[in-house]
Design a protein around this motif. Structure first.
Motif, short mmCIF file in Angstrom:
data_model
loop_
_atom_site.label_atom_id
_atom_site.label_comp_id
_atom_site.label_asym_id
_atom_site.label_seq_id
_atom_site.Cartn_x
_atom_site.Cartn_y
_atom_site.Cartn_z
N ARG A 1 0.81 -1.22 0.00
CA ARG A 1 0.00 0.00 0.00
C ARG A 1 0.84 1.27 0.00
NH1 ARG A 1 -4.68 -1.31 4.54
NH2 ARG A 1 -5.03 -3.48 3.97
N TRP A 2 1.97 1.22 0.69
CA TRP A 2 2.80 2.42 0.84
C TRP A 2 4.26 2.08 0.55
CZ3 TRP A 2 -0.57 0.91 4.91
CH2 TRP A 2 -1.79 1.60 4.93
N PRO A 3 4.96 2.93 -0.21
CA PRO A 3 6.32 2.59 -0.64
C PRO A 3 7.42 2.82 0.41
CG PRO A 3 5.67 4.71 -1.55
CD PRO A 3 4.46 4.16 -0.84
N SER A 4 7.09 3.55 1.49
CA SER A 4 8.14 3.91 2.45
C SER A 4 7.54 4.21 3.81
CB SER A 4 8.89 5.14 1.95
OG SER A 4 8.00 6.25 1.90
N LYS A 5 8.42 4.32 4.80
CA LYS A 5 7.97 4.69 6.14
C LYS A 5 7.31 6.06 6.12
CE LYS A 5 10.95 6.24 9.25
NZ LYS A 5 12.02 6.28 10.28
N SER A 6 7.90 7.01 5.42
CA SER A 6 7.33 8.36 5.40
C SER A 6 5.93 8.36 4.80
CB SER A 6 8.24 9.32 4.63
OG SER A 6 8.42 8.90 3.29
N ALA A 7 5.69 7.49 3.81
CA ALA A 7 4.36 7.40 3.19
C ALA A 7 3.35 6.85 4.19
CB ALA A 7 4.41 6.54 1.95
N ARG B 1 5.92 16.55 14.09
CA ARG B 1 7.33 16.94 13.96
C ARG B 1 8.07 15.94 13.07
NH1 ARG B 1 8.91 21.20 17.00
NH2 ARG B 1 7.46 21.77 18.69
N ALA B 2 7.79 14.67 13.24
CA ALA B 2 8.42 13.65 12.41
C ALA B 2 8.06 13.86 10.94
CB ALA B 2 7.99 12.26 12.86
N PHE B 3 6.79 14.14 10.70
CA PHE B 3 6.36 14.32 9.32
C PHE B 3 6.95 15.59 8.72
CE2 PHE B 3 3.37 15.75 6.03
CZ PHE B 3 3.54 14.68 5.17
N ASN B 4 7.04 16.66 9.50
CA ASN B 4 7.63 17.89 8.98
C ASN B 4 9.10 17.70 8.61
OD1 ASN B 4 6.10 20.72 9.04
ND2 ASN B 4 5.14 19.34 10.50
N THR B 5 9.79 16.85 9.36
CA THR B 5 11.18 16.51 9.00
C THR B 5 11.23 15.84 7.64
OG1 THR B 5 11.80 16.25 11.33
CG2 THR B 5 13.21 15.18 9.70
N GLU B 6 10.28 14.95 7.40
CA GLU B 6 10.24 14.23 6.12
C GLU B 6 9.95 15.18 4.96
OE1 GLU B 6 10.86 11.05 5.29
OE2 GLU B 6 11.45 10.59 7.34
N ASN C 1 12.65 17.43 3.51
CA ASN C 1 13.71 16.81 2.72
C ASN C 1 13.20 15.98 1.55
OD1 ASN C 1 16.12 17.51 4.46
ND2 ASN C 1 14.88 16.46 5.97
N ASP C 2 11.90 16.01 1.32
CA ASP C 2 11.32 15.17 0.26
C ASP C 2 10.29 16.00 -0.50
OD1 ASP C 2 9.84 13.34 -1.27
OD2 ASP C 2 10.07 11.74 0.19
N ALA C 3 10.70 16.54 -1.64
CA ALA C 3 9.82 17.43 -2.40
C ALA C 3 8.57 16.73 -2.89
CB ALA C 3 10.59 18.02 -3.60
N ALA C 4 8.69 15.46 -3.26
CA ALA C 4 7.53 14.71 -3.75
C ALA C 4 6.51 14.51 -2.63
CB ALA C 4 7.96 13.36 -4.32
#
Length: 199
Positions: A55-61, A112-117, A120-123
């Motif tokens: 369903r999701w390609p990465s932890k950030s997703a 805060r964790a998501f804002n860090t992602e 650094n991740d434009a997409a």
């Protein structure tokens, strides 16, 4: 033979999704973000890691999906702002709830964790804008437009600017940990905004 795509399958899929979101939010709250892994999320949720990767390609997703789910009501729709006819009261209700949410330690760690992602991740930042930020802003602007129509807000006010004046100080105070996020502070932001953009 059971119908694998029937109601039972859909219920299992939804239970799995909610378990993954709950596990994600719990782990981000409990651990340093960099230590949270998809494997740990899967173990906490009681699913295989491939269930997540399908369903999701990465932890950030996954973190983004868990955050997005918090902004939806039971029907999967963005939660509307109150419209009692009293703009000041409605905005104070919303801003107090927003301040309380940002002051909550579990939400604080997640956002805060998501804002860090997204820094650094434009997409991912673009996806956040498309799926969460922009739809929520449109809901807020719809409420402001109704206030303009009844003369509670300057008819020529730039609604994007109104929202920036209302929300940006709260976000900055939260980001920099420069002061408490109280109901009194939330009310003061509404007062300042309405003085600036009142009729």
């Amino acid at each position: 033979m059971s119908n694998e795509k029937g109601p039972d399958h859909s219920r299992r899929k939804e239970r799995s999704r909610q378990a993954i979101f709950a596990a994600t939010r719990a782990l981000v709250t409990e651990e340093a973000y960099e230590k949270v892994t998809v494997e740990a999320i899967a173990a906490r949720a009681g699913v295989g890691k491939q269930t997540i990767y399908r369903r999701w390609p990465s932890k950030s997703a996954v973190v983004f999906a868990a955050l997005l789910a918090l902004s939806e009501d039971a029907d999967g729709q963005s939660v509307a702002l109150p419209d009692t006819g009293d703009l000041e009261a409605d905005l104070k209700l919303v801003m107090r709830a927003t301040a309380e949410e940002f002051a909550d330690p579990s939400f604080d760690r997640l956002i805060r964790a998501f804002n860090t992602e997204i820094a650094n991740d434009a997409a991912l930042a673009a996806e956040y804008r498309e799926k969460l930020s922009q739809p929520l802003e449109e809901v807020k602007k719809a409420r402001l437009r109704s206030a303009q129509e009844v003369g509670q807000l300057d008819a020529d006010a730039d609604l994007d600017l109104v929202l920036e004046v209302l929300y940006a100080p709260l976000f900055q105070r939260w980001l920099h940990r420069s002061g408490p996020l109280t109901a009194t502070y939330a009310d003061s932001l509404v007062d300042v905004t309405l003085r600036a953009f009142g009729p």
